[in-house]
Motif scaffolding. Sequence first.
Motif, PDB file in Angstrom:
ATOM      1  N   MET A  89       2.779  52.420  26.305  1.00 16.62           N
ATOM      2  CA  MET A  89       2.453  51.634  25.112  1.00 16.62           C
ATOM      3  C   MET A  89       3.647  50.780  24.740  1.00 16.62           C
ATOM      4  N   PRO A  90       3.472  49.466  24.521  1.00 17.67           N
ATOM      5  CA  PRO A  90       4.608  48.612  24.197  1.00 17.67           C
ATOM      6  C   PRO A  90       5.238  49.030  22.885  1.00 17.67           C
ATOM      7  N   ASN A  91       6.492  48.728  22.770  1.00 15.94           N
ATOM      8  CA  ASN A  91       7.242  49.184  21.602  1.00 15.94           C
ATOM      9  C   ASN A  91       7.951  48.015  20.960  1.00 15.94           C
ATOM     10  N   SER A  92       7.682  47.781  19.661  1.00 17.11           N
ATOM     11  CA  SER A  92       8.251  46.631  18.976  1.00 17.11           C
ATOM     12  C   SER A  92       9.766  46.723  18.879  1.00 17.11           C
ATOM     13  N   ASN A  93      10.282  47.935  18.926  1.00 17.33           N
ATOM     14  CA  ASN A  93      11.725  48.116  18.782  1.00 17.33           C
ATOM     15  C   ASN A  93      12.447  47.937  20.102  1.00 17.33           C
ATOM     16  N   ASN A  94      11.685  47.716  21.171  1.00 20.82           N
ATOM     17  CA  ASN A  94      12.286  47.760  22.487  1.00 20.82           C
ATOM     18  C   ASN A  94      11.908  46.536  23.321  1.00 20.82           C
ATOM     19  N   LYS A  95      11.617  45.418  22.655  1.00 21.95           N
ATOM     20  CA  LYS A  95      11.129  44.223  23.339  1.00 21.95           C
ATOM     21  C   LYS A  95      12.140  43.703  24.344  1.00 21.95           C
ATOM     22  N   GLU A  96      13.422  43.826  24.058  1.00 22.39           N
ATOM     23  CA  GLU A  96      14.443  43.251  24.919  1.00 22.39           C
ATOM     24  C   GLU A  96      15.079  44.311  25.797  1.00 22.39           C
ATOM     25  N   GLY A  97      14.389  45.437  25.972  1.00 20.60           N
ATOM     26  CA  GLY A  97      14.924  46.476  26.826  1.00 20.60           C
ATOM     27  C   GLY A  97      16.052  47.273  26.208  1.00 20.60           C
ATOM     28  N   HIS A  98      16.141  47.247  24.885  1.00 17.76           N
ATOM     29  CA  HIS A  98      17.202  48.007  24.230  1.00 17.76           C
ATOM     30  C   HIS A  98      16.953  49.502  24.352  1.00 17.76           C
ATOM     31  N   LYS A  99      18.035  50.250  24.333  1.00 15.69           N
ATOM     32  CA  LYS A  99      17.972  51.704  24.420  1.00 15.69           C
ATOM     33  C   LYS A  99      18.458  52.305  23.109  1.00 15.69           C
ATOM     34  N   HIS A 100      17.835  53.420  22.724  1.00 20.14           N
ATOM     35  CA  HIS A 100      18.198  54.103  21.488  1.00 20.14           C
ATOM     36  C   HIS A 100      18.336  55.599  21.777  1.00 20.14           C
ATOM     37  N   PHE A 139      27.298  61.940  27.738  1.00 21.39           N
ATOM     38  CA  PHE A 139      26.093  61.406  28.395  1.00 21.39           C
ATOM     39  C   PHE A 139      26.478  60.096  29.071  1.00 21.39           C
ATOM     40  N   ASP A 140      25.700  59.711  30.085  1.00 16.28           N
ATOM     41  CA  ASP A 140      25.940  58.440  30.778  1.00 16.28           C
ATOM     42  C   ASP A 140      25.185  57.329  30.038  1.00 16.28           C
ATOM     43  N   PHE A 141      25.786  56.859  28.937  1.00 19.23           N
ATOM     44  CA  PHE A 141      25.133  55.842  28.116  1.00 19.23           C
ATOM     45  C   PHE A 141      25.212  54.476  28.795  1.00 19.23           C
ATOM     46  N   PRO A 142      24.199  53.605  28.583  1.00 18.61           N
ATOM     47  CA  PRO A 142      24.261  52.259  29.168  1.00 18.61           C
ATOM     48  C   PRO A 142      25.350  51.416  28.512  1.00 18.61           C
ATOM     49  N   ASN A 143      25.793  50.397  29.228  1.00 21.85           N
ATOM     50  CA  ASN A 143      26.785  49.467  28.681  1.00 21.85           C
ATOM     51  C   ASN A 143      26.267  48.861  27.389  1.00 21.85           C
ATOM     52  N   GLY A 144      27.159  48.671  26.435  1.00 18.84           N
ATOM     53  CA  GLY A 144      26.782  48.043  25.169  1.00 18.84           C
ATOM     54  C   GLY A 144      26.274  49.019  24.129  1.00 18.84           C
ATOM     55  N   THR A 145      26.255  50.320  24.445  1.00 19.23           N
ATOM     56  CA  THR A 145      25.805  51.305  23.460  1.00 19.23           C
ATOM     57  C   THR A 145      26.837  51.434  22.345  1.00 19.23           C
ATOM     58  N   MET A 146      26.355  51.471  21.116  1.00 17.23           N
ATOM     59  CA  MET A 146      27.239  51.587  19.948  1.00 17.23           C
ATOM     60  C   MET A 146      26.704  52.659  19.013  1.00 17.23           C
ATOM     61  N   ALA A 147      27.628  53.297  18.309  1.00 11.39           N
ATOM     62  CA  ALA A 147      27.227  54.251  17.274  1.00 11.39           C
ATOM     63  C   ALA A 147      26.756  53.482  16.053  1.00 11.39           C
ATOM     64  N   ILE A 148      25.669  53.957  15.426  1.00 12.36           N
ATOM     65  CA  ILE A 148      25.179  53.346  14.189  1.00 12.36           C
ATOM     66  C   ILE A 148      25.830  54.099  13.040  1.00 12.36           C
ATOM     67  N   GLY A 149      26.831  53.501  12.432  1.00 11.31           N
ATOM     68  CA  GLY A 149      27.614  54.211  11.439  1.00 11.31           C
ATOM     69  C   GLY A 149      28.507  55.213  12.150  1.00 11.31           C
TER      70      GLY A 149
END
Length: 198
Positions: free
Chosen positions: A1-12, A42-52
């Motif tokens: 199912m498509p996800n509005s929060n993930n249109k650009e392939g972002h990871k959360h 964890f092996d996080f993808p490049n560009g991962t940032m902590a939110i706060g």
Amino acid sequence: MPNSNNKEGHKHFMIYKPYGYLSQFINNGQKQNSKKLLGELFDFPNGTMAIGRLDEKSEGLLLLTTDGKTSNHICSGAIEKEYYAQVDGSITNEAISKLRDGVEIGFDGKKYITNPCKAIKLKDTPNFPERSKKIRDERHGPTSWVSITLKEGKFRQVRKMTSAVGFPTLRLVRVRIGNILLNNMQVGEVIEVKRVIQ
């Protein structure tokens, strides 16, 4: 199912940040290996940032994302963040009232009055995993737990607030961000999620 929060392939991701880790991925010039960083969990993808952030001695729920817009939204002051604080002493109703109404703390070298917030004394001790560094034991006097829910997030705010009312924080665990809950996650656990807060 498509996800509005993930249109650009972002990871959360949601993680249970352990005690003793910094909420960052880069050492910022500190001596190599002197501090524990999130990338060790964890092996996080490049560009991962902590939110706060959670400071080094704080634990619990931390959200990570590769999407700057999501990060800015959650840090905007519109989203509730709930913390459970174990404090030194049996916290009084008077102290709880002061926390709710707002207390004076130091921030950036100035005095700051915290916004009114939700604060309650917890009847039961939360069932968190044992911390890697032991809390002082009961022989040194009683402790109690309080839930504090904020929308703001000044540096070390909860710790400063409980100290301001005479009950210093011994252990601090963030249990909720918006509708996302820590629940029964284990220390250091990382869960990739389809979406974070809208």
